[in-house]
Design a protein around this motif. Structure first.
Motif, PDB file in Angstrom:
ATOM      1  N   SER A 166       0.383  -1.179   0.114  1.00 57.34           N
ATOM      2  CA  SER A 166      -0.016  -0.189  -0.041  1.00 57.34           C
ATOM      3  C   SER A 166       0.560   1.395   0.001  1.00 57.34           C
ATOM      4  O   SER A 166       0.335   2.210  -0.311  1.00 57.34           O
ATOM      5  N   GLN A 168       3.962   1.148  -1.375  1.00 61.00           N
ATOM      6  CA  GLN A 168       4.502   2.003  -2.926  1.00 61.00           C
ATOM      7  C   GLN A 168       3.347   2.667  -3.818  1.00 61.00           C
ATOM      8  O   GLN A 168       3.242   3.247  -4.626  1.00 61.00           O
ATOM      9  N   VAL A 169       2.001   1.651  -3.641  1.00 66.02           N
ATOM     10  CA  VAL A 169       1.200   2.877  -3.973  1.00 66.02           C
ATOM     11  C   VAL A 169       0.516   3.999  -4.311  1.00 66.02           C
ATOM     12  O   VAL A 169       0.402   4.712  -5.007  1.00 66.02           O
ATOM     13  N   ALA A 170       1.112   4.137  -2.618  1.00 67.70           N
ATOM     14  CA  ALA A 170       0.786   6.220  -2.701  1.00 67.70           C
ATOM     15  C   ALA A 170       1.673   6.505  -3.046  1.00 67.70           C
ATOM     16  O   ALA A 170       1.445   7.526  -3.219  1.00 67.70           O
ATOM     17  N   GLY A 172       3.177   5.774  -5.655  1.00 67.15           N
ATOM     18  CA  GLY A 172       3.460   5.804  -6.446  1.00 67.15           C
ATOM     19  C   GLY A 172       2.570   7.437  -7.040  1.00 67.15           C
ATOM     20  O   GLY A 172       2.613   7.942  -7.937  1.00 67.15           O
ATOM     21  N   GLU A 173       1.208   7.221  -6.334  1.00 67.38           N
ATOM     22  CA  GLU A 173      -0.122   8.198  -6.490  1.00 67.38           C
ATOM     23  C   GLU A 173       0.108   9.270  -6.321  1.00 67.38           C
ATOM     24  O   GLU A 173       0.462  10.418  -6.802  1.00 67.38           O
ATOM     25  N   GLY A 174       1.423   9.638  -5.272  1.00 69.24           N
ATOM     26  CA  GLY A 174       2.258  10.953  -4.839  1.00 69.24           C
ATOM     27  C   GLY A 174       3.174  11.240  -5.966  1.00 69.24           C
ATOM     28  O   GLY A 174       2.974  13.083  -5.767  1.00 69.24           O
ATOM     29  N   VAL A 176       2.855  11.330  -9.899  1.00 67.24           N
ATOM     30  CA  VAL A 176       1.974  11.582 -10.069  1.00 67.24           C
ATOM     31  C   VAL A 176       1.004  13.228 -10.097  1.00 67.24           C
ATOM     32  O   VAL A 176       1.318  13.420 -10.987  1.00 67.24           O
ATOM     33  N   LEU A 177       1.030  13.595  -8.250  1.00 71.53           N
ATOM     34  CA  LEU A 177       0.564  15.085  -8.117  1.00 71.53           C
ATOM     35  C   LEU A 177       1.646  15.033  -8.253  1.00 71.53           C
ATOM     36  O   LEU A 177       1.312  16.681  -8.615  1.00 71.53           O
ATOM     37  N   LYS A 180       2.236  16.348 -11.795  1.00 70.44           N
ATOM     38  CA  LYS A 180       1.161  17.075 -12.440  1.00 70.44           C
ATOM     39  C   LYS A 180       0.856  18.741 -11.862  1.00 70.44           C
ATOM     40  O   LYS A 180       0.416  19.563 -11.976  1.00 70.44           O
TER      41      LYS A 180
END
Length: 186
Positions: A166, A168-170, A172-174, A176-177, A180
């Protein structure tokens, strides 16, 4: 001898518990120690079971020899009398009575002393078997007790794995944000 083994097993269990509860020991080391401890427990159980089988076989052979010797001392004895003399705890008394009724007193006297000695040996073996059975039971309880700790270690490892995934997923999302956000600033 059995009390010494029993006390050493208790001391070993205490030492293992102290080691397992120490905070400086890694979980992987604890799991390795636990698996080794269980293997030793299984090996000891196997040895005690083998000892019990050998002892039982000896007891059977002893009773057969005792029957044979009783028949020598009292050739007119029925099978029931022989069985009663052999399986009765007071077999040496029955043997003494058979000796006093026999004309072969010297041979029967030697047989009687041999029977008494073997009877005492069988009693010692029976006591040892009882002590071994108690040790096997205690060892079995130790192995069962340690299984709970192993299960909790496995649960903790699985929970850690889930948290890492979880995270690693967070991350990855961080990422991407963050990309952006940088695009919007320019």
């Amino acid at each position: 001898m059995m009390s010494q083994v029993n006390s050493e097993m208790r001391a070993l269990r205490e030492l293992k518990n102290q080691y397992m509860s120490s905070h400086s020991v890694a979980n992987s080391q604890k799991a390795l120690l636990q698996s080794r401890y269980q293997k030793v427990g299984r090996d000891v159980k196997a040895l005690l079971t083998a000892y019990s089988k050998v002892s039982k076989d000896y007891s059977t052979q002893y009773r057969e020899k005792l029957k044979k010797q009783y028949r020598i001392a009292n050739p007119s004895a029925t099978e029931e009398e022989v069985d009663e003399a052999v399986y009765n705890d007071d077999a040496h008394q029955a043997f003494a009575q058979a000796v006093s009724n026999s004309s072969r007193v010297q041979n029967a006297t030697r047989v009687l002393s041999s029977v008494k000695q073997r009877h005492d040996d069988v009693k010692k073996i029976a006591k040892t078997i009882e002590e071994l059975a108690a040790l096997i039971q205690e060892l079995s309880e130790l192995v069962d007790e340690q299984q709970v700790q192993l299960d909790s270690i496995e649960d903790a490892v699985e929970a850690s794995n889930t948290h890492v995934q979880s995270a690693q997923v967070a991350i990855g999302e961080g990422i991407v944000l963050a990309k952006k956000t940088r695009k919007c600033k320019w």
